[in-house]
Design an enzyme around this catalytic site. Sequence first.
Site, PDB file in Angstrom:
ATOM      1  CG  MET A  65      10.414  -5.487   8.421  1.00  0.00           C
ATOM      2  SD  MET A  65      11.394  -3.950   8.177  1.00  0.00           S
ATOM      3  CE  MET A  65      10.463  -2.840   6.942  1.00  0.00           C
ATOM      4  CD  GLU A  66      10.780  -2.004  14.466  1.00  0.00           C
ATOM      5  OE1 GLU A  66      10.627  -1.921  12.988  1.00  0.00           O
ATOM      6  OE2 GLU A  66      11.849  -1.915  14.675  1.00  0.00           O
ATOM      7  N   GLY A 122       4.827  -4.344  10.893  1.00  0.00           N
ATOM      8  CA  GLY A 122       4.025  -5.638  10.213  1.00  0.00           C
ATOM      9  C   GLY A 122       3.779  -5.040   8.561  1.00  0.00           C
ATOM     10  CB  SER A 123       1.721  -6.927   6.055  1.00  0.00           C
ATOM     11  OG  SER A 123       0.523  -7.149   6.650  1.00  0.00           O
ATOM     12  NE  ARG A 137      -1.175 -10.760  -1.101  1.00  0.00           N
ATOM     13  CZ  ARG A 137      -1.840 -10.324  -2.181  1.00  0.00           C
ATOM     14  NH1 ARG A 137      -2.635  -9.079  -2.183  1.00  0.00           N
ATOM     15  NH2 ARG A 137      -1.412 -10.606  -3.335  1.00  0.00           N
ATOM     16  CG  ASN A 138       3.358 -10.150  -0.523  1.00  0.00           C
ATOM     17  OD1 ASN A 138       3.077 -10.943   0.634  1.00  0.00           O
ATOM     18  ND2 ASN A 138       2.884 -10.717  -1.690  1.00  0.00           N
ATOM     19  CE  LYS A 147       8.392 -14.974   6.049  1.00  0.00           C
ATOM     20  NZ  LYS A 147       8.308 -14.942   4.775  1.00  0.00           N
ATOM     21  CG  ASP A 205       2.188 -12.102  -4.325  1.00  0.00           C
ATOM     22  OD1 ASP A 205       1.400 -11.333  -4.793  1.00  0.00           O
ATOM     23  OD2 ASP A 205       2.221 -12.975  -3.540  1.00  0.00           O
ATOM     24  CD  GLU A 240      15.466  -5.229   7.515  1.00  0.00           C
ATOM     25  OE1 GLU A 240      15.563  -4.183   8.159  1.00  0.00           O
ATOM     26  OE2 GLU A 240      15.509  -5.097   6.131  1.00  0.00           O
TER      27      GLU A 240
HETATM   28  P1  AMP Z   1       4.868 -14.100   5.122  1.00  0.00           P
HETATM   29  O1  AMP Z   1       5.053 -15.417   5.273  1.00  0.00           O
HETATM   30  O2  AMP Z   1       6.278 -13.354   4.670  1.00  0.00           O
HETATM   31  O3  AMP Z   1       3.598 -13.638   4.256  1.00  0.00           O
HETATM   32  O4  AMP Z   1       4.585 -13.519   6.657  1.00  0.00           O
HETATM   33  C1  AMP Z   1       3.672 -13.763   7.285  1.00  0.00           C
HETATM   34  C2  AMP Z   1       3.199 -12.537   8.384  1.00  0.00           C
HETATM   35  O5  AMP Z   1       4.457 -12.432   9.240  1.00  0.00           O
HETATM   36  C3  AMP Z   1       3.229 -11.200   7.614  1.00  0.00           C
HETATM   37  O6  AMP Z   1       1.941 -10.539   7.255  1.00  0.00           O
HETATM   38  C4  AMP Z   1       3.719 -10.444   8.829  1.00  0.00           C
HETATM   39  O7  AMP Z   1       2.832  -9.919   9.519  1.00  0.00           O
HETATM   40  C5  AMP Z   1       4.500 -11.359   9.801  1.00  0.00           C
HETATM   41  N1  AMP Z   1       6.220 -10.944   9.283  1.00  0.00           N
HETATM   42  C6  AMP Z   1       6.775 -11.666   8.310  1.00  0.00           C
HETATM   43  N2  AMP Z   1       7.957 -11.023   8.306  1.00  0.00           N
HETATM   44  C7  AMP Z   1       8.271 -10.235   9.032  1.00  0.00           C
HETATM   45  C8  AMP Z   1       9.184  -9.102   9.501  1.00  0.00           C
HETATM   46  N3  AMP Z   1      10.327  -9.383   8.824  1.00  0.00           N
HETATM   47  N4  AMP Z   1       8.949  -8.317  10.548  1.00  0.00           N
HETATM   48  C9  AMP Z   1       7.705  -8.480  11.236  1.00  0.00           C
HETATM   49  N5  AMP Z   1       6.757  -9.303  10.604  1.00  0.00           N
HETATM   50  C10 AMP Z   1       6.613  -9.845   9.820  1.00  0.00           C
END
Ligand code: AMP
Length: 984
Positions: A701-702, A704-705, A749-750, A652, A745, A699
């Site tokens: 996560m292949e 996704g959400s 989606r989370n 991120k 939350d 880590e």
């Molecule tokens: P977030 O800011 O945590 O809501 O992440 C935004 C999007 O990035 C999520 O909806 C996922 O699709 C993708 N994402 C976030 N963290 C990961 C992760 N650890 N592995 C794979 N995709 C991720």
Amino acid sequence: MDCKPFILFLFLCLFIRSAKLDIHPTNEVNLLDSKASQGELGWISYPSHGWEEISGVDENYTPIRTFQVCNVMEYSQNNWLRTNWIPRNSAQKIYVELKFTLRDCNSIPMVLGTCKETFNLHYLESDEDHGSKFREHQFSKIDTIAADESFTQTDLGDRILKLNTEVREVGPVTRKGFYLAFQDVGACVALVSVRVYFKKCPFTVRNLAMFPDTVPTDSQSLVEVRGSCVNNSQEEDPPKMYCSTDGEWLVPIGKCLCDIGFEERERACQVCRPGFYKASSGNLKCSKCPPHSYTHQEGSVHCSCEKNYFRHEGDPASMACTRPPSAPRNVISVINETSVILDWSWPEDSGGRRDVTFNVVCKRCWPEPRLCEPCRGTVRFLPRAAGLHNTTVTVADLLAHTNYTFEIESQNGVSLLAAAHRQYAAVTITTNQAAPSPVTVIRKDKTSRNSISLSWLEPERPNGIILDYEVKYYEKQEQETSYTILRSKGTNVTLNGLKPDTIYLLQIRARTAAGYGSSSRKFEFETSPDSFSISSESSQVILIAISSAVAIILLSVVLYIVISRLCGYRKSKHPDEKRLQYGNGQLRLPGIRTYIDPHTYEDPCQAVHEFAKELDASCIAIDKVVGAGEFGEVCSGRLKLPSKKEMCVAIKTLKTGYTEKQRRDFLSEASIMGQFDHPNIIRLEGVVTRSKPVMIVTEYMENGSLDSFLRKHDAQFTVIQLVGMLRGIASGMKYLSDMGYVHRDLAARNILVNSNLVCKVSDFGLSRVLEDDPEAAYTTRVSKYGGKIPIRWTAPEAIAYRKFTSASDAWSYGIVLWEVMSYGERPYWEMSNQDVIKAVDEGYRLPPPMDCPAALYQLMLDCWQKDRNNRPKFEQIVSILDKLIRNPGSLKITANTTSRPANLLLDRNNAADVSFHTMGDWLDSAQTLPCKEAFSGVGYSSCDTLAKASTEDFKKVGVTIVGPKIVSSIQALEAHTKNGPVPV
Ligand code: AMP
């Protein structure tokens, strides 16, 4: 009057007529047939002027020989006609068929007194031909032959001519041959033909057995004949038939069956053609080769399997050839401390067989270098490791904090025949921490009037480093109403201040980082009686010990105060209530790890570096952008730390141009995440804060959400797989609530999903982005942290007065449960946030998703209890889901629901009735989109206004498809709005 020519004429005409009908049955064997002879028959007449041989022709102008006599004018006629010697052949009984014409004496004038209307038939048996020697007296009479019908002068004129046929039986005949003789005593007779025959049962095939030509006996008894099987057949029951005296076969018994490779065709056993086989004897047809098999030969007993197809020993030849199954699919693992539930889907290809079973191979693995060895004997498999018929297994008694790989292998009846590779799917897991097992051995070292010294052995399975032991004891009499707790770092303790001569009960439990283990059983100890005397030296020793203890306690108190003060400086001015309080108000035990709110640090950067590892940006390689985060892009990439294997990570990033507050908020997620260590919580690998861009590395996560993942795979998982995912989420949430962290939350989606379908809770951000769309997940209601509240996921008390607790997280969990079971459907569909708040407040709840097991829907409803104290704790949720996984039959009962488009909210007060609240969906379900607009046009903007609509109102806007269920729902809602909501 000479009538011979006219007689001849007569019988010739008759003969022509009768010859057309002269057909003999096949069971008659002729010994003599006068018609067959075309030359002179050479029979002997005595006297020579008696019977006369005359030639004629039949209708085909074939010459025939006949005899006639008509000495009707003269007295004392005795004219004999003797046949040639006739060999008997095998006959026992012979038949003589005579065809003749005979003139009516009345029709001949002047012959009265001399004319006869009969003649006699005689026979003589002899072993040899006597030639022309004839002795009348040697002959035996068979019968007098009379005409059934004779002819007259008038007949002649009218040409109505009558041929008589008479048959006589003679037997038994025993000599090699015989003669027949015809004696005329003054009749006018023409012997047109003489046929001598015997009867036989002719060769025949019955029930695939051959029966030879058989001559019946002269007596009335039947001849029993054994048949012999036709070629390529075998006797099943001995075949038999009986030959009757009439030459007919009677009563067939027994039969023969065609050999394997042969079938019955045209009363014979004929070979199976190529492409066909016959595996068993019997009179079945040859069968076509089953699928995936062939034969190019004739007479095949079975068909050979095509390449890569096999036939198991016990498979019938009629079964298609089969092949090993493909590997199991979608393996998911649900880790519960040191046990794991593995669940998988049936192989895509079962190889054409039903006997698919699964074997689970357990390997313990070390990551660096990657080495695996078979698991040792202590690991337990429930129900077993091999030959599993179901697609789930529980593996228990694993070691804590250890990596395991499980290979789930699919097999069927032909797997051993195929030299192909093992078909398996593997899943790698890391077990969690587990609490220590109970202390089992406690020893009493010393007893006095007021104290007892005890020691014990460390638990058999400590499952980690034992931090200390808790010793709880109380007077037996007091029945645990008041007790004392001591903590001991070592494995011994002295209990002081006890009453003399009193029985005490005591329990010990060990504590590791994973928390307390189970308590030991209750041990009983008794102090010494009051009269117990103590020596003066001992009392001195005791006195010294007591003074030292007091000194140590005082010192500890002083030290404790000093240390607490020092630590206090590190914390903020506002002590964090979450550290002391469990979500639902329970007091947290001191000593258990709790979550520390990074905002309580005066310098949040300090919090980041306390909980997150600083990574060198050169160890990170970014591959591609996978999502958009609140503060910048989310990328996938690789992290390679020195002396560690490269791993996939999510990165991120904090977009450039950030403010200091944004930086702090961005990194606060890492500060929170870094405090957690659980397989269902997204793992933080580290942060990059010393170079730009600022990054949080987790880590990868292949999948996704979870919400988008489920939408992409609508209806593709088994209920057990969904429950496995839900169990993971609940387990992660239990961990968070145990840590004293409230997520606020929790929503699909989370939740992130990895390639093994393991779900992990993520998104620990503390602020929410303001979205333009008022119907987006978050509303303009501001949360405690200044963020927006996700209305559809949030408990009413959290919306109303910001009471966020683990119990409000449990409400959100109920919504996640609903999202999962409906494959990512939006909760409350397109209802407005305001309507959702209102409906939920009035007691309405989401209806069960399609095919949702009743037990899961009940769990949702429990999570949505208005009183937060009545909602289940995450620990209970985990245990409920575990029970469902262990007992999949309980998931078969589905909750009553309307079909998917008719998404009607349920009135919690009247759970049996289906009510509604989602106007749009309901209208959609009735396929009345124009009406939906019409309704909006007439002001039905919310559920309760719609409820007031009468059936007339529906008709006004053209809704005609109002089914009984909907009508009753409307009525229920009308009643409901009239009476007002019943408090939940
Ligand atoms: P977030 O800011 O945590 O809501 O992440 C935004 C999007 O990035 C999520 O909806 C996922 O699709 C993708 N994402 C976030 N963290 C990961 C992760 N650890 N592995 C794979 N995709 C991720």
